[in-house]
Design an enzyme around this catalytic site. Sequence first.
Site, short mmCIF file in Angstrom:
data_model
loop_
_atom_site.label_atom_id
_atom_site.label_comp_id
_atom_site.label_asym_id
_atom_site.label_seq_id
_atom_site.Cartn_x
_atom_site.Cartn_y
_atom_site.Cartn_z
N ARG A 66 0.82 -1.22 0.00
CA ARG A 66 0.00 0.00 0.00
C ARG A 66 0.85 1.27 0.00
O ARG A 66 0.51 2.27 0.65
CB ARG A 66 -0.96 0.03 1.20
CG ARG A 66 -1.95 -1.10 1.24
CD ARG A 66 -2.84 -1.17 -0.01
NE ARG A 66 -3.50 -2.46 -0.06
CZ ARG A 66 -2.99 -3.52 -0.72
NH1 ARG A 66 -1.89 -3.42 -1.43
NH2 ARG A 66 -3.61 -4.67 -0.70
N GLU B 199 -4.27 4.19 5.92
CA GLU B 199 -4.10 3.77 4.52
C GLU B 199 -4.68 4.87 3.61
O GLU B 199 -4.22 5.08 2.50
CB GLU B 199 -4.83 2.44 4.27
CG GLU B 199 -4.63 1.95 2.85
CD GLU B 199 -5.12 0.54 2.60
OE1 GLU B 199 -5.07 -0.30 3.52
OE2 GLU B 199 -5.57 0.28 1.47
N SER C 269 -10.40 -0.05 3.83
CA SER C 269 -9.48 -0.18 4.96
C SER C 269 -8.97 1.19 5.39
O SER C 269 -8.39 1.92 4.59
CB SER C 269 -8.29 -1.06 4.58
OG SER C 269 -8.74 -2.35 4.31
C1 LIG Z 1 -15.18 -0.60 -0.27
C2 LIG Z 1 -13.72 -0.40 -0.58
C3 LIG Z 1 -12.90 -1.50 -0.75
C4 LIG Z 1 -11.54 -1.33 -1.05
N1 LIG Z 1 -10.76 -2.43 -1.20
C5 LIG Z 1 -9.46 -2.27 -1.51
C6 LIG Z 1 -8.61 -3.42 -1.69
O1 LIG Z 1 -9.02 -4.56 -1.58
N2 LIG Z 1 -7.31 -3.20 -2.00
C7 LIG Z 1 -6.79 -1.94 -2.14
O2 LIG Z 1 -5.60 -1.81 -2.44
N3 LIG Z 1 -7.57 -0.85 -1.97
C8 LIG Z 1 -8.87 -0.98 -1.66
N4 LIG Z 1 -9.65 0.13 -1.49
C9 LIG Z 1 -9.03 1.47 -1.58
C10 LIG Z 1 -9.05 2.10 -2.99
O3 LIG Z 1 -10.06 1.57 -3.81
C11 LIG Z 1 -7.69 1.95 -3.68
O4 LIG Z 1 -6.67 2.53 -2.90
C12 LIG Z 1 -7.68 2.60 -5.07
O5 LIG Z 1 -6.45 2.32 -5.69
C13 LIG Z 1 -7.87 4.11 -5.01
O6 LIG Z 1 -8.12 4.57 -6.33
P1 LIG Z 1 -8.98 5.89 -6.57
O7 LIG Z 1 -9.08 6.11 -8.03
O8 LIG Z 1 -10.27 5.82 -5.84
O9 LIG Z 1 -8.03 6.97 -5.91
P2 LIG Z 1 -8.48 8.32 -5.17
O10 LIG Z 1 -9.08 7.97 -3.87
O11 LIG Z 1 -9.27 9.17 -6.09
O12 LIG Z 1 -7.07 8.99 -4.93
C14 LIG Z 1 -6.17 8.47 -3.97
C15 LIG Z 1 -4.90 9.32 -3.99
O13 LIG Z 1 -4.23 9.11 -5.23
C16 LIG Z 1 -4.07 10.35 -5.92
N5 LIG Z 1 -4.29 10.07 -7.34
C17 LIG Z 1 -5.41 9.57 -7.92
N6 LIG Z 1 -5.23 9.44 -9.24
C18 LIG Z 1 -3.98 9.88 -9.51
C19 LIG Z 1 -3.21 10.02 -10.71
N7 LIG Z 1 -3.70 9.69 -11.90
N8 LIG Z 1 -1.94 10.49 -10.59
C20 LIG Z 1 -1.43 10.84 -9.40
N9 LIG Z 1 -2.11 10.76 -8.23
C21 LIG Z 1 -3.37 10.29 -8.30
C22 LIG Z 1 -5.13 11.28 -5.34
O14 LIG Z 1 -4.73 12.63 -5.43
C23 LIG Z 1 -5.19 10.82 -3.90
O15 LIG Z 1 -4.18 11.45 -3.17
C24 LIG Z 1 -11.00 -0.01 -1.18
C25 LIG Z 1 -11.84 1.09 -1.02
C26 LIG Z 1 -13.19 0.91 -0.73
C27 LIG Z 1 -14.08 2.11 -0.58
#
Ligand SMILES: Cc1cc2nc3c(=O)[nH]c(=O)nc-3n(C[C@H](O)[C@H](O)[C@H](O)COP(=O)(O)OP(=O)(O)OC[C@H]3O[C@@H](n4cnc5c(N)ncnc54)[C@H](O)[C@@H]3O)c2cc1C
Length: 321
Positions: free
Chosen positions: A187, A313, A243
Site C-alpha cells: 500500500r 491507509e 481499509s
Molecule cells: C469498499 C472499498 C474497498 C476497497 N478495497 C481495496 C482493496 O481490496 N485493496 C486496495 O488496495 N484498496 C482498496 N480500497 C481502496 C481504494 O479503492 C484503492 O486505494 C484505489 O487504488 C484508489 O483509487 P482511486 O481512483 O479511488 O483513488 P483516489 O481515492 O481518487 O485517490 C487516492 C490518492 O491518489 C491520488 N491520485 C489519484 N489518481 C492519480 C493520478 N492519476 N496520478 C497521481 N495521483 C493520483 C489522489 O490525489 C489521492 O491522493 C477499497 C476502497 C473501498 C471504498
Amino acid sequence: MPIATMQTKNKDAFAVALEQATGRTVKRDVLLSQYNSLRVGGLADLFIEVCHEQELIGAVQLARRSEVPFLVIGNGTNLIFTDAGVRGLVIRNRADHFEIKEEYNMDSIWYVESGTLWGSLCREAAQLGWGDITWGISIPGSLGGAVVSNAGAHGGELDDVLVSARVLNTGNDIEDWPAARFKLAYRSSVLKAEGRRQISPPLIVTAVTIRLHRMDTVELQARMKQWQRDRIASQPAGKTVGSTFKNPPGDSAGRLLEAAGLKGYRYREVEFSPKHANFLMNLGAATYADVKRILSYAQETVWQKFGVRLEPEVEIVGEDV
Ligand SMILES: Cc1cc2nc3c(=O)[nH]c(=O)nc-3n(C[C@H](O)[C@H](O)[C@H](O)COP(=O)(O)OP(=O)(O)OC[C@H]3O[C@@H](n4cnc5c(N)ncnc54)[C@H](O)[C@@H]3O)c2cc1C
C-alpha cells in the site's frame, strides 16, 4: 499566483482558458463529498472532469503554468476531503480508454489510461482471456489511484503486472517510468502521501502499461465471482473508504482495533463497522471533524494497549482549519 489571492476576474480567466484547453466545463464551489466514497468534505473552488489522457495532461499543465493549486483524483475511494475543502482546482480523472498494444502467443501488453476503473478492465481482460487481474474486481478505484497505493487484493497487487507508467512531471513533461522506479510496496509507492496529501503534487500518472497472460475466460470469470462473494460476506456495504489503517507488519489493523474494543465503536456520525473493525463508516451526515476525532482516538487507544502505531491507509486531502 495562488488561487486564494486571485481576483475573481483572474479566476474567471483561468476557468475560461481551462475550458478552451480541455473542451470540458469548469464548475465553481463544488461539494467534494459527492466525489469520495466516505461522502465527506467541503467545497472545491474549481472542479473539472476530464475524459481523455490529453485532457488530463492539458488541465494539469495549465494549472501549473497559471500557478493554480490543483489536485487530481480518481474514483475517490482512498481519500477523505476535509470540511474546509480545496482552495484551488480539483481534476476528476475519468480518462478510461484502454487497448492491447502488443499481443503475443501467451502474453499481451495493455495501455490503460489512468482514470480506468479496475472493474471494467478486469471484466474486459477476462472476457478476452487475459489474466490474472481478477483480484482487481474488488478494488473500486482507478488505475492511477492504484499506482499511488500499489492497490491489491486476494494475494495479487498492481506490482505483479505493472510494466511502466506515463507520468507528468513538475516541468510539465511526460516521462515513461519503469515499474521499479515507483518503489511499489505494501500500500505504498513514491507517490503516496503518508497521511496528508500535498496539493499540486509533483507527479501525475496519465496512463499505465501492464502485462497479462493468456488464461481461460471461464476460469477467470469464476474467480471474479468468487472474490465478489467473499467481499460481500466479509465487508460492510455503505459509505466507507475501505481499509482505514494499513496492516502493521505481521498483524492486522482490523484485529488490533477489535482487540482494543473499537469494533462497532461510534463517534457522532462515524463508526468502525461491527462487521469489519478496519472499515470506517459514515452513518449519515458525518463531517471530517468527526473522522479526525475517531481516527486519532483509535490510534491512541491501540498505541496505549498494544504499543503499535496504526498508519492511515487513506489520504487526507484539503485545508484543515
Ligand atoms: C469498499 C472499498 C474497498 C476497497 N478495497 C481495496 C482493496 O481490496 N485493496 C486496495 O488496495 N484498496 C482498496 N480500497 C481502496 C481504494 O479503492 C484503492 O486505494 C484505489 O487504488 C484508489 O483509487 P482511486 O481512483 O479511488 O483513488 P483516489 O481515492 O481518487 O485517490 C487516492 C490518492 O491518489 C491520488 N491520485 C489519484 N489518481 C492519480 C493520478 N492519476 N496520478 C497521481 N495521483 C493520483 C489522489 O490525489 C489521492 O491522493 C477499497 C476502497 C473501498 C471504498
